[in-house]
Design a protein around this motif. Structure first.
Motif, short mmCIF file in Angstrom:
data_model
loop_
_atom_site.label_atom_id
_atom_site.label_comp_id
_atom_site.label_asym_id
_atom_site.label_seq_id
_atom_site.Cartn_x
_atom_site.Cartn_y
_atom_site.Cartn_z
N ASP A 25 0.93 -1.21 -0.07
CA ASP A 25 0.01 0.14 0.15
C ASP A 25 0.90 1.37 0.02
O ASP A 25 2.02 1.04 0.51
N CYS A 26 0.19 2.36 -0.49
CA CYS A 26 0.83 3.64 -0.17
C CYS A 26 1.09 3.93 1.42
O CYS A 26 0.36 3.42 2.09
N ASP A 27 2.24 4.66 1.48
CA ASP A 27 2.32 4.98 2.68
C ASP A 27 1.37 6.39 3.19
O ASP A 27 1.39 7.06 2.46
N PRO A 28 0.63 6.18 4.06
CA PRO A 28 -0.27 7.25 4.20
C PRO A 28 0.07 8.71 4.85
O PRO A 28 -0.46 9.82 4.83
N PRO A 253 5.74 9.92 -2.86
CA PRO A 253 4.98 8.99 -3.60
C PRO A 253 4.59 9.73 -4.87
O PRO A 253 3.58 9.23 -5.74
N TYR A 254 5.08 10.75 -5.61
CA TYR A 254 4.87 11.66 -6.56
C TYR A 254 5.78 11.08 -7.72
O TYR A 254 6.66 10.60 -7.74
N LEU A 275 -3.42 8.23 -6.77
CA LEU A 275 -4.02 8.07 -5.55
C LEU A 275 -4.83 6.77 -5.49
O LEU A 275 -5.37 6.39 -6.41
N PRO A 276 -4.38 6.19 -4.36
CA PRO A 276 -4.88 4.57 -4.46
C PRO A 276 -6.62 4.64 -3.77
O PRO A 276 -6.90 5.17 -3.11
N LEU A 277 -7.23 3.46 -4.46
CA LEU A 277 -8.31 3.63 -4.01
C LEU A 277 -9.01 1.97 -3.69
O LEU A 277 -8.23 0.98 -4.28
N GLY A 278 -9.96 2.06 -2.84
CA GLY A 278 -10.01 0.37 -2.50
C GLY A 278 -9.46 -0.03 -1.59
O GLY A 278 -8.17 0.37 -1.40
N GLU A 279 -9.99 -1.17 -0.91
CA GLU A 279 -9.23 -1.75 0.45
C GLU A 279 -7.95 -2.35 0.10
O GLU A 279 -7.03 -2.20 0.64
N THR A 280 -7.87 -2.85 -1.19
CA THR A 280 -6.53 -3.48 -1.47
C THR A 280 -5.86 -2.61 -2.48
O THR A 280 -4.63 -2.85 -3.05
N GLN A 281 -6.39 -1.34 -2.57
CA GLN A 281 -5.67 -0.38 -3.45
C GLN A 281 -5.26 -0.95 -4.97
O GLN A 281 -4.35 -0.50 -5.39
N GLN A 282 -6.19 -1.46 -5.47
CA GLN A 282 -6.39 -2.22 -6.92
C GLN A 282 -6.83 -1.30 -8.03
O GLN A 282 -6.82 -1.65 -8.98
N HIS A 355 9.31 2.27 0.75
CA HIS A 355 8.58 3.20 1.52
C HIS A 355 7.12 3.04 1.36
O HIS A 355 6.25 3.72 1.98
N GLY A 356 6.59 2.01 0.85
CA GLY A 356 5.34 1.55 1.26
C GLY A 356 5.11 0.83 2.29
O GLY A 356 5.99 0.43 3.19
N VAL A 357 3.77 0.30 2.65
CA VAL A 357 3.34 -0.47 3.69
C VAL A 357 2.66 -1.69 3.14
O VAL A 357 1.89 -1.51 2.31
#
Length: 366
Positions: A25-28, A253-254, A275-282, A355-357
């Motif tokens: 996932d993206c680092d928030p 993240p840019y 921008l990630p969307l959804g619980e699994t960011q797919q 850098h992600g999670v």
């Protein structure tokens, strides 16, 4: 926090099991654009999302925009369906519970008592370059993390275009696609026969950059391509000089793409955030700004602007089809089977993993 540390250790070569990059996932703890400023009108609320989190953006008639969790604390209905009152609070459309910009419930109208309603989560919120940004991570870090510079918005020497397509793929595919300029064969119908020449790379703790020039191998050059990359001619097999340098950079993240001419002057500046969307960011919502340097006679760029828009749209649609094919293959094969040979992309993948999670549903590998 432990998952993030594990991902960093794995990407740096530790022996612990790693994770599939498409499950990172993206680092928030960064500023992410969630809407164009013009979409959030005064006295109105606007529904947005970050990953699996619903976000309500509220712009009072007076004062700056703010962001809250898009669920009323009472019955969980979207606050974005509510009404903005004269005090700038958002009132739930169901029972009229009112929340201020901090997310505190200030009114439960039918009880006429204070400290009755529960609060909702508030997000740090800022505007820049015509975009509304939120900080979805630890709010205590928001003041220490700078907002990104977004292309040449506000620079009168440039003309800027906005774009915000939604793609059915993980955000990491987008970073790889732009960073790897060796895929020009894909765009042969739009750009003719050109090839990318790799000029070098740079890397640091939070960034990866690759530099290219382009050479025409045959055919006529499209007008829109000439506006972006400059005039290229087929020199009948002879080596073509480097007329401009294209620099693609992921600063987590840019991502940016800048073109400098042979004199070193910036002629094009692209900024994008996926921008990630959804619980699994797919799924990815891209927000981008493309700035092109105005020529001496600025009206020429104005005249060519619609052509440039059509050209860039067609290029992007070819990229969209490819990255969505990659995502589909990932699902069908049950994981990442890519065999990457380009060192630049291999380093980019390490940067994104570092850098992600790992997603809560990610399965350790190895």
């Amino acid at each position: 926090m432990q998952a993030a540390t594990h991902a960093r250790q794995t990407a740096q070569g530790a022996t612990a099991p790693g994770y599939d990059l498409r499950q990172i996932d993206c680092d928030p703890n960064f500023w992410y654009p969630v809407a164009w400023s013009a979409k959030v009108r005064p006295g109105k609320a606007f529904a947005a999302r970050y990953a699996g989190q619903p976000i309500a953006l509220i712009r009072p008639e007076h004062g700056p925009v703010y962001a809250l969790e898009d669920r009323c604390a009472h019955r969980q209905v979207p606050l974005s369906k509510g009404v903005v009152d004269e005090a700038g609070c958002i009132k739930c459309c169901y029972h009229g519970w009112a929340f201020d910009r901090r997310g505190q419930c200030v009114t439960v109208p039918y009880l006429n008592r204070e400290d009755v309603g529960r609060p909702v989560r508030g997000y740090p919120c800022r505007e820049r370059g015509g975009l509304v940004f939120i900080f979805p991570g630890d709010p205590a870090l928001a003041e220490t993390v700078p907002l990104p510079d977004v292309a040449q918005v506000g620079n009168p020497e440039f003309k800027t275009r906005q774009f915000s397509p939604r793609l059915k793929c993980h955000y990491t595919f987008m970073h790889e696609n732009l960073m790897d300029m060796n895929h020009q064969f894909l765009h042969r119908r739009q750009m003719g026969s050109i090839t990318a020449r790799f000029l070098g790379q740079d890397a640091g703790e939070n960034f990866m950059e690759a530099r290219y020039s382009f050479a025409r191998k045959g055919g006529n050059q499209p007008l829109a391509e000439a506006l972006i990359f400059g005039r290229h001619h087929d020199l009948e097999g002879r080596e073509q000089p480097v007329e401009e340098v294209v620099s693609v950079r992921t600063t987590y993240p840019y991502q940016t793409l800048k073109i400098h001419d042979k004199d070193g002057d910036l002629v094009m500046d692209l900024w994008a955030c996926y921008l990630p969307l959804g619980e699994t960011q797919q799924v990815t919502q891209a927000f981008g700004l493309l700035s092109v340097k105005k020529p001496k006679w600025a009206f020429l760029l104005d005249m060519a602007w619609p052509v440039l828009g059509i050209f860039t749209h067609r290029i992007f649609e070819e990229d969209r089809e490819i990255v969505e094919m990659e995502q589909k293959a990932w699902r069908e094969l049950g994981g990442d089977h890519n065999i990457e040979v380009f060192p630049v992309v291999r380093k980019l993948r390490t940067l994104l993993a570092t850098h992600g999670v790992p997603n809560p549903h990610a399965t350790p590998q190895g």
